[in-house]
Scaffold this motif. Sequence first.
Motif, PDB file in Angstrom:
ATOM      1  N   GLY A 484       0.590  -1.398   0.218  1.00  0.00           N
ATOM      2  CA  GLY A 484       0.001  -0.387   0.211  1.00  0.00           C
ATOM      3  C   GLY A 484       1.079   1.192   0.099  1.00  0.00           C
ATOM      4  O   GLY A 484       0.062   2.317   0.196  1.00  0.00           O
ATOM      5  N   GLY A 485       2.187   1.243  -0.314  1.00  0.00           N
ATOM      6  CA  GLY A 485       2.714   2.459   0.204  1.00  0.00           C
ATOM      7  C   GLY A 485       4.108   2.313  -1.181  1.00  0.00           C
ATOM      8  O   GLY A 485       4.404   1.017  -1.761  1.00  0.00           O
ATOM      9  N   ASN A 486       5.190   2.958  -1.118  1.00  0.00           N
ATOM     10  CA  ASN A 486       6.610   3.182  -1.951  1.00  0.00           C
ATOM     11  C   ASN A 486       7.421   1.655  -1.547  1.00  0.00           C
ATOM     12  O   ASN A 486       7.237   1.050  -0.385  1.00  0.00           O
ATOM     13  N   GLY A 502       9.702  -4.572   1.534  1.00  0.00           N
ATOM     14  CA  GLY A 502       9.362  -3.713   2.147  1.00  0.00           C
ATOM     15  C   GLY A 502       8.521  -2.513   1.736  1.00  0.00           C
ATOM     16  O   GLY A 502       9.682  -1.926   0.511  1.00  0.00           O
ATOM     17  N   SER A 503       7.960  -2.097   2.355  1.00  0.00           N
ATOM     18  CA  SER A 503       7.471  -0.933   2.115  1.00  0.00           C
ATOM     19  C   SER A 503       7.349   0.401   2.916  1.00  0.00           C
ATOM     20  O   SER A 503       7.032   0.406   4.469  1.00  0.00           O
ATOM     21  N   GLU A 504       7.411   1.601   2.571  1.00  0.00           N
ATOM     22  CA  GLU A 504       7.065   2.887   3.615  1.00  0.00           C
ATOM     23  C   GLU A 504       6.190   3.147   3.527  1.00  0.00           C
ATOM     24  O   GLU A 504       5.940   3.977   5.023  1.00  0.00           O
ATOM     25  N   GLY A 505       5.126   2.715   2.976  1.00  0.00           N
ATOM     26  CA  GLY A 505       3.641   3.178   3.638  1.00  0.00           C
ATOM     27  C   GLY A 505       2.645   2.246   4.166  1.00  0.00           C
ATOM     28  O   GLY A 505       2.455   2.936   5.040  1.00  0.00           O
ATOM     29  N   ASP A 506       3.443   1.492   4.098  1.00  0.00           N
ATOM     30  CA  ASP A 506       2.339   0.078   4.909  1.00  0.00           C
ATOM     31  C   ASP A 506       3.045  -0.287   5.496  1.00  0.00           C
ATOM     32  O   ASP A 506       2.435  -1.161   7.005  1.00  0.00           O
ATOM     33  N   GLY A 532       6.206   2.914   8.382  1.00  0.00           N
ATOM     34  CA  GLY A 532       6.754   2.153   7.023  1.00  0.00           C
ATOM     35  C   GLY A 532       8.056   1.823   7.361  1.00  0.00           C
ATOM     36  O   GLY A 532       9.095   1.967   8.575  1.00  0.00           O
ATOM     37  N   ILE A 533       8.402   0.633   6.586  1.00  0.00           N
ATOM     38  CA  ILE A 533      10.169   0.569   6.538  1.00  0.00           C
ATOM     39  C   ILE A 533      10.549   1.535   6.072  1.00  0.00           C
ATOM     40  O   ILE A 533      10.574   1.584   4.381  1.00  0.00           O
ATOM     41  N   ARG A 534      11.617   1.229   6.459  1.00  0.00           N
ATOM     42  CA  ARG A 534      12.931   1.973   6.046  1.00  0.00           C
ATOM     43  C   ARG A 534      14.246   1.198   5.541  1.00  0.00           C
ATOM     44  O   ARG A 534      14.409   1.551   4.666  1.00  0.00           O
ATOM     45  N   CYS A 535      14.363   0.200   6.053  1.00  0.00           N
ATOM     46  CA  CYS A 535      15.763  -0.615   5.731  1.00  0.00           C
ATOM     47  C   CYS A 535      15.633  -1.884   6.091  1.00  0.00           C
ATOM     48  O   CYS A 535      14.750  -2.171   7.112  1.00  0.00           O
ATOM     49  N   ASP A 543      17.727 -16.933   7.892  1.00  0.00           N
ATOM     50  CA  ASP A 543      16.667 -17.474   9.136  1.00  0.00           C
ATOM     51  C   ASP A 543      16.823 -15.802   9.694  1.00  0.00           C
ATOM     52  O   ASP A 543      16.391 -16.476  11.278  1.00  0.00           O
ATOM     53  N   LEU A 544      17.677 -15.275   9.699  1.00  0.00           N
ATOM     54  CA  LEU A 544      16.940 -13.946  10.486  1.00  0.00           C
ATOM     55  C   LEU A 544      17.221 -13.095   9.181  1.00  0.00           C
ATOM     56  O   LEU A 544      17.932 -12.029   8.676  1.00  0.00           O
ATOM     57  N   ILE A 545      16.442 -11.848   9.252  1.00  0.00           N
ATOM     58  CA  ILE A 545      15.683  -9.881   9.149  1.00  0.00           C
ATOM     59  C   ILE A 545      15.322  -9.679   9.728  1.00  0.00           C
ATOM     60  O   ILE A 545      15.183  -9.543  11.047  1.00  0.00           O
ATOM     61  N   VAL A 546      16.225  -8.500   9.850  1.00  0.00           N
ATOM     62  CA  VAL A 546      16.311  -7.372  10.579  1.00  0.00           C
ATOM     63  C   VAL A 546      15.884  -6.109   9.658  1.00  0.00           C
ATOM     64  O   VAL A 546      16.344  -5.714   8.700  1.00  0.00           O
ATOM     65  N   SER A 547      14.741  -5.214  10.225  1.00  0.00           N
ATOM     66  CA  SER A 547      13.941  -4.597   9.265  1.00  0.00           C
ATOM     67  C   SER A 547      13.739  -3.275  10.466  1.00  0.00           C
ATOM     68  O   SER A 547      13.886  -3.262  11.853  1.00  0.00           O
ATOM     69  N   CYS A 548      14.322  -2.064   9.849  1.00  0.00           N
ATOM     70  CA  CYS A 548      13.859  -0.494  11.040  1.00  0.00           C
ATOM     71  C   CYS A 548      12.239   0.041  10.161  1.00  0.00           C
ATOM     72  O   CYS A 548      12.442   0.037   8.650  1.00  0.00           O
ATOM     73  N   ASP A 549      11.444   0.448  10.743  1.00  0.00           N
ATOM     74  CA  ASP A 549      10.650   1.666  10.236  1.00  0.00           C
ATOM     75  C   ASP A 549      11.313   3.227  10.804  1.00  0.00           C
ATOM     76  O   ASP A 549      11.822   3.142  11.677  1.00  0.00           O
ATOM     77  N   LEU A 550       9.547   3.786  10.904  1.00  0.00           N
ATOM     78  CA  LEU A 550       9.938   4.915  10.870  1.00  0.00           C
ATOM     79  C   LEU A 550       9.259   5.931  11.738  1.00  0.00           C
ATOM     80  O   LEU A 550       9.212   6.882  12.283  1.00  0.00           O
ATOM     81  N   ASP A 551       9.276   4.341  12.920  1.00  0.00           N
ATOM     82  CA  ASP A 551       8.992   4.632  14.036  1.00  0.00           C
ATOM     83  C   ASP A 551       9.724   4.451  14.833  1.00  0.00           C
ATOM     84  O   ASP A 551      10.405   4.845  16.125  1.00  0.00           O
ATOM     85  N   ASP A 552      11.264   4.573  14.580  1.00  0.00           N
ATOM     86  CA  ASP A 552      12.483   4.548  15.779  1.00  0.00           C
ATOM     87  C   ASP A 552      12.432   3.223  16.013  1.00  0.00           C
ATOM     88  O   ASP A 552      13.611   2.771  17.236  1.00  0.00           O
ATOM     89  N   THR A 553      12.190   2.143  15.626  1.00  0.00           N
ATOM     90  CA  THR A 553      12.029   0.668  15.908  1.00  0.00           C
ATOM     91  C   THR A 553      12.658  -0.849  15.038  1.00  0.00           C
ATOM     92  O   THR A 553      12.527  -0.349  14.045  1.00  0.00           O
ATOM     93  N   ILE A 554      13.660  -1.021  15.848  1.00  0.00           N
ATOM     94  CA  ILE A 554      14.352  -2.061  15.036  1.00  0.00           C
ATOM     95  C   ILE A 554      13.860  -3.437  15.336  1.00  0.00           C
ATOM     96  O   ILE A 554      13.770  -4.198  16.776  1.00  0.00           O
ATOM     97  N   PHE A 555      13.161  -4.410  14.159  1.00  0.00           N
ATOM     98  CA  PHE A 555      12.808  -5.567  14.170  1.00  0.00           C
ATOM     99  C   PHE A 555      13.583  -6.850  13.426  1.00  0.00           C
ATOM    100  O   PHE A 555      13.762  -6.898  13.354  1.00  0.00           O
TER     101      PHE A 555
END
Length: 743
Positions: A484-486, A502-506, A532-535, A543-555
Amino acid sequence: MSGEQINYCDIHQSEFVAIENGENEMEKRRLCLKCLANGHKRKVILIKDQIKNVQDIKSQFNSDRQKQIKGNLQYITELIEKISQLKDFYITQIKKIDELGEIWKQKIQIMGDSSIEQVNKQEENNQEQFLCFVNQLQNIQIQELSQNQIDIENQLLLLKEPEVLQDCIQIVKKVQFDTKIINIETQEKDQKLKLNIFCEEHKNQRVILFDLGKVDTQLKRLACLQCIDKKSSQNYQTVNFVHLKWNKIITKRQENMERNLRTLDLKVNSINKDIYSIQESIKQSFEQNHQKLDINYNQYKKDVEQSTCQMKIKWQQLSKEEILKIVEEISNTEEEQIYRDPLLQKYVNQEELVNQIIKENLLYLQACQLAQISKLNNPLLQNQIFDEITTLIQKTNSNLNNVFRTGVNSTQIQKEVQTKGQINNQNFTYKLMRESSVKEEQLCRAMAFNKDCSIVLVGCNDQIQVYEFRQERLKKNKDLKEHGGNVVALSFMKKSNQFISGSEGDGLIIIWSLNPNNEWLISEKLIEHSAGIRCLILNDNEDLIVSCDLDDTIFFWVKQQQQNQWILQQTINKQSVCALSINQQQNKLILCGQDDQILILEFQKSNKIWVAKQKVSKKGIRICFIEDNLFTIQTYQNEILEVYEMKNKSKFTKTKDVQVLRGQQEECPLFPQQYIKSKCLLVSKNCQYVNIIKIKENGEFITQQSIEFQSSKLYGCMSDDAQYLITWDNVSKEIQIRKHQEL
């Protein structure tokens, strides 16, 4: 309706020039020239005609207003005269009232004195007569005072409503006051720029439209308003639109020219300084050698002169010992040697000295040349120069030997040149394959090759475009529309036919799988992100995915092999993360962001969590592990690529700076740094440059190629085998592929 005027049509983002009435009188649509060109001409009222009517009304209103003002001025002049008369009248009447008051006062005083005198005279009479006299006296005084009161009241009445005041009131009623305010913008914006060019077909019509279509059609490039009645086109644009676009183009061209001029100016100044430095250094070297030659030559010349003088001494002046020496020398010296130069060894020494100085001068010139070449920040040019020097030396090898004889060893020079000229083990470049380019107007923020480079993914706004890459040609296969986003992150898995998006919109992370029918289907969605996802990155074990969002959280997502699904294992707060990288042992993670801090995490096997180990104050925008204990960071809008290294299992510290090209434009995020271990290549975007850096075994960083684009809005990646580099920029608006090519 708000105070802000709506200037755009209901369909296009263009200024409306007409209004189309609907079936209902309340229904009105704003139309621009594009709408008219596309055939919207049923019940059209041109804004131009309406503005003409408003102009006529305004002109009539201004004329009436001028007449009104002129009449009001006359009335006001007359009113001023009447007010002056009224003033004089009031002054006169006030004086009269003062005089009547004074007279009344005097009469009262006289009457009082007279009454007292008469009363005194009547006191001698009897009381009855006295009272009768007093009553008569009072009646007489009251009548006189009443008459005076009436006179004063009449004067006051005159002050209240004089005839002059009535005249002033009538004049004021004649003055007209119009409180209406008319503020109409009667000038069309399109009239701000009028061309003195008229339609070839409609001679009296000014050109107001341009056909910007790229394909040559039968439509006219220049058109008037009547032209669109005959032929409609989506490519017609207004004069103002084209003018603004051309101004932007000119501005960008000027910026590029000025930037190139500044770059060349810096290069010219640098070369001039180097030439001057070389010139001074060579001059000093030549002066020293010249002095050395002169001293030795003068000494040798002096020895020759002395020897000559001794030979010219007359025999009669020779002593017995000198004669015996001559006889002995003639007797014991062979015939072919008897005529030899007695100072031959000194001559040989002098000749060797001359040759040595010549050699030193030439080798010094060669060293200056090599030093200058090594300063060039262009590996391709360096290699070309070294190749040409080597070829030149090979061609002139025999000549050099003949000239210098025992002085200069050309093989040694050639060896020195080859040794210093080895910038890289292999010389290569990435060349644009024009035939592989694909035009794409939409913004493409993420790209990925699969493991054999047969499939290319492109994140184009909210879509994922799937291309086949066969025989070095891109062929679109399918568009995946689920986000739903870029789309800003794409990563292929190498152990399975899957990829992650990953999308920075949804804020969605989607795992896609390829089924036996070659269709990409969604196998899983990770929906824990609130923004939204930043990177995001995937480790080598997948077996590991690290994701960062625009809400300043690392998953941190971990794959459960038994259930074959991903679960959220851990979250960490970190502000504004824009890049992250994991090392080869997959036990260290580095992150950089806009909070001017690099965060270094380590994985603790005991409790299986990531913990922060170190923070480095640095504003980075791209970061990448090269080795387990070595990483690079591209600092924000800087010409320096910084290298950090951990030594003795302590903390990471900066060990070197690598000069890279940057450009003048503002930096844009995304396009992560990428290290190709098999080729020892680092791909690092820096504003509008993509720097391809070779990392040698000795730890030296050599910029092999710097590819300049016309915009910093530039995105892309390199294939895992380093054969292809794919990019998209918003100036060319092309998906471009460059291929590795040996030189």
